[in-house]
Design a protein around this motif. Structure first.
Motif, PDB file in Angstrom:
ATOM      1  N   THR A 162       0.966  -1.212   0.070  1.00 28.03           N
ATOM      2  CA  THR A 162      -0.034  -0.002   0.214  1.00 28.03           C
ATOM      3  C   THR A 162       0.910   1.261   0.101  1.00 28.03           C
ATOM      4  OG1 THR A 162      -0.108  -0.250   2.487  1.00 28.03           O
ATOM      5  CG2 THR A 162      -2.025  -1.055   1.074  1.00 28.03           C
ATOM      6  N   SER A 164       0.827   4.330  -1.009  1.00 27.44           N
ATOM      7  CA  SER A 164       0.230   5.574  -0.943  1.00 27.44           C
ATOM      8  C   SER A 164       0.340   5.837   0.364  1.00 27.44           C
ATOM      9  CB  SER A 164      -0.900   5.910  -1.531  1.00 27.44           C
ATOM     10  OG  SER A 164      -1.780   4.960  -1.418  1.00 27.44           O
ATOM     11  N   LEU A 165       0.276   4.787   1.498  1.00 26.33           N
ATOM     12  CA  LEU A 165      -0.009   4.828   2.816  1.00 26.33           C
ATOM     13  C   LEU A 165       1.367   5.121   3.654  1.00 26.33           C
ATOM     14  CD1 LEU A 165      -3.127   2.479   3.368  1.00 26.33           C
ATOM     15  CD2 LEU A 165      -3.188   4.951   3.185  1.00 26.33           C
ATOM     16  N   PHE A 215      -9.454   8.791  -6.045  1.00 24.99           N
ATOM     17  CA  PHE A 215     -10.108   7.683  -5.885  1.00 24.99           C
ATOM     18  C   PHE A 215     -10.590   6.973  -7.065  1.00 24.99           C
ATOM     19  CE2 PHE A 215     -14.344   5.150  -5.853  1.00 24.99           C
ATOM     20  CZ  PHE A 215     -13.939   4.263  -4.713  1.00 24.99           C
ATOM     21  N   THR A 218      -7.411   5.425  -8.522  1.00 25.70           N
ATOM     22  CA  THR A 218      -6.564   4.301  -7.493  1.00 25.70           C
ATOM     23  C   THR A 218      -7.530   3.238  -6.939  1.00 25.70           C
ATOM     24  OG1 THR A 218      -6.736   5.615  -5.509  1.00 25.70           O
ATOM     25  CG2 THR A 218      -4.859   5.749  -6.948  1.00 25.70           C
ATOM     26  N   GLY A 219      -8.992   3.797  -6.747  1.00 24.84           N
ATOM     27  CA  GLY A 219      -9.755   3.005  -6.503  1.00 24.84           C
ATOM     28  C   GLY A 219      -9.783   2.702  -4.822  1.00 24.84           C
ATOM     29  N   THR A 220      -9.053   3.710  -4.237  1.00 25.36           N
ATOM     30  CA  THR A 220      -8.864   3.628  -2.681  1.00 25.36           C
ATOM     31  C   THR A 220      -9.171   4.891  -2.189  1.00 25.36           C
ATOM     32  OG1 THR A 220      -7.070   2.302  -2.886  1.00 25.36           O
ATOM     33  CG2 THR A 220      -6.949   3.173  -0.898  1.00 25.36           C
ATOM     34  N   ASP A 221      -9.917   4.896  -0.959  1.00 23.52           N
ATOM     35  CA  ASP A 221     -10.496   5.954  -0.355  1.00 23.52           C
ATOM     36  C   ASP A 221      -9.160   6.632   0.327  1.00 23.52           C
ATOM     37  OD1 ASP A 221     -13.098   6.024  -0.803  1.00 23.52           O
ATOM     38  OD2 ASP A 221     -13.465   4.676   0.784  1.00 23.52           O
ATOM     39  N   LYS A 223      -6.946   8.750   3.341  1.00 20.79           N
ATOM     40  CA  LYS A 223      -6.888   8.960   4.756  1.00 20.79           C
ATOM     41  C   LYS A 223      -6.780  10.318   5.118  1.00 20.79           C
ATOM     42  CE  LYS A 223      -6.987   4.153   5.166  1.00 20.79           C
ATOM     43  NZ  LYS A 223      -8.290   3.692   5.558  1.00 20.79           N
TER      44      LYS A 223
END
Length: 291
Positions: A162, A164-165, A215, A218-221, A223
């Motif tokens: 992951t 991007s986190l 989103f 990437t399809g990811t919410d 943070k």
């Protein structure tokens, strides 16, 4: 106690009043008849009780003031020190981005990674840039001698699965970097509120856009420690590149965040905000300072 003069003034006024006992009631004077011994004891007991209550009130006011005036963050104290140090060496004009790190190297091989100096011995950059490489030194944009690396501190929650986190790392140098007009640390942006001021990367303006745009890509919410943005002037933005907040007064820039993942053709990308990682930074760079 600031109320003591009032209490004892009242006490002596009462004693004086007892001396008027027997005065002519028609001469206009105030006559108060008291039992000096009994009333004096009662008055002293009352004064002590009032003083005790006042002490409790003063304590509560002091606690309220402490809550209303929180301590400055370590990053804010560091920024003040940077400003004072630059003034002490008499610098008044500064290069555009005097905190930019050009790259890393190991075994005479260079790796192109951007970062930013945030302290005399610490550089911040993307964790993905150093998580899979053993790096030995740092090179700079300006005529500054390369520095050897003492340690690499990768965010404990970073994972290549992951990227991007928590994509943030700190490079600890073996020796200090001396302040000059061409080279000094950047202050960190320590507000939770996203500034509406001008944001910039190394080559131009960066604009905050709706989280939905990242989103959709990437399809990811996102943070709370992330934000979606797009580079308006440069076609490629690389992981780990600093994003600065531009200010009218000194310091001209504050480090707002770092790019969490590469992007091309002005496609929206995720920024890791430094505000969301201030505790991680403080624990390594300024472990002995206040909050």
């Amino acid at each position: 106690m600031k109320n003591k003069p009032i209490l004892f003034g009242l006490f002596f006024a009462l004693l004086h009043a007892t001396s008027t006992k027997g005065a002519d009631p028609d001469d206009g004077s105030l006559t108060i008849n008291v039992d000096a011994g009994k009333d004096t004891d009662s008055f002293l007991s009352l004064a002590e009780a009032i003083e005790g209550k006042q002490s409790l009130i003063d304590d509560q006011l002091a606690k309220s003031t402490a809550v209303a005036t929180p301590q400055k963050r370590s990053a804010e104290l560091a920024c003040e020190k940077i400003t004072n140090d630059l003034r002490s060496i008499g610098e008044s004009t500064f290069d555009d981005l005097p905190y930019s790190v050009l790259g890393l190297y190991s075994d005479n091989q260079s790796k192109f990674c951007r970062g930013a100096l945030i302290d005399k011995r610490f550089i911040i950059m993307g964790a993905s840039c150093v998580s899979t490489h053993n790096v030995e030194g740092v090179s700079f944009d300006f005529d500054l001698e390369s520095k050897k690396i003492k340690a690499v501190h990768i965010h404990p929650d970073f994972s290549s699965e992951t990227p991007s986190l928590n994509n943030i790392a700190l490079i600890e140098l073996e020796s200090d970097v001396a302040y000059t007009s061409k080279w000094y640390p950047v202050c960190l942006y320590t507000s939770q509120v996203n500034s509406e001021r001008y944001l910039m990367g190394l080559y131009g303006e960066v604009r905050i856009v709706a989280d939905a745009e990242c989103f959709n890509r990437t399809g990811t919410d996102l943070k709370p420690s992330q934000i979606c943005a797009t580079d308006l002037e440069f076609l490629i933005t690389y992981t780990g590149w600093p994003i600065y907040l531009v200010q009218e007064n000194f310091p001209t820039h504050k480090l707002f965040g770092i790019v969490a993942r590469n992007t091309t053709n002005s496609v929206p990308f995720v920024i890791t905000k430094v505000f969301g990682h201030l505790n991680f930074i403080k624990g390594i760079v300024w472990p002995k300072t206040g909050n």
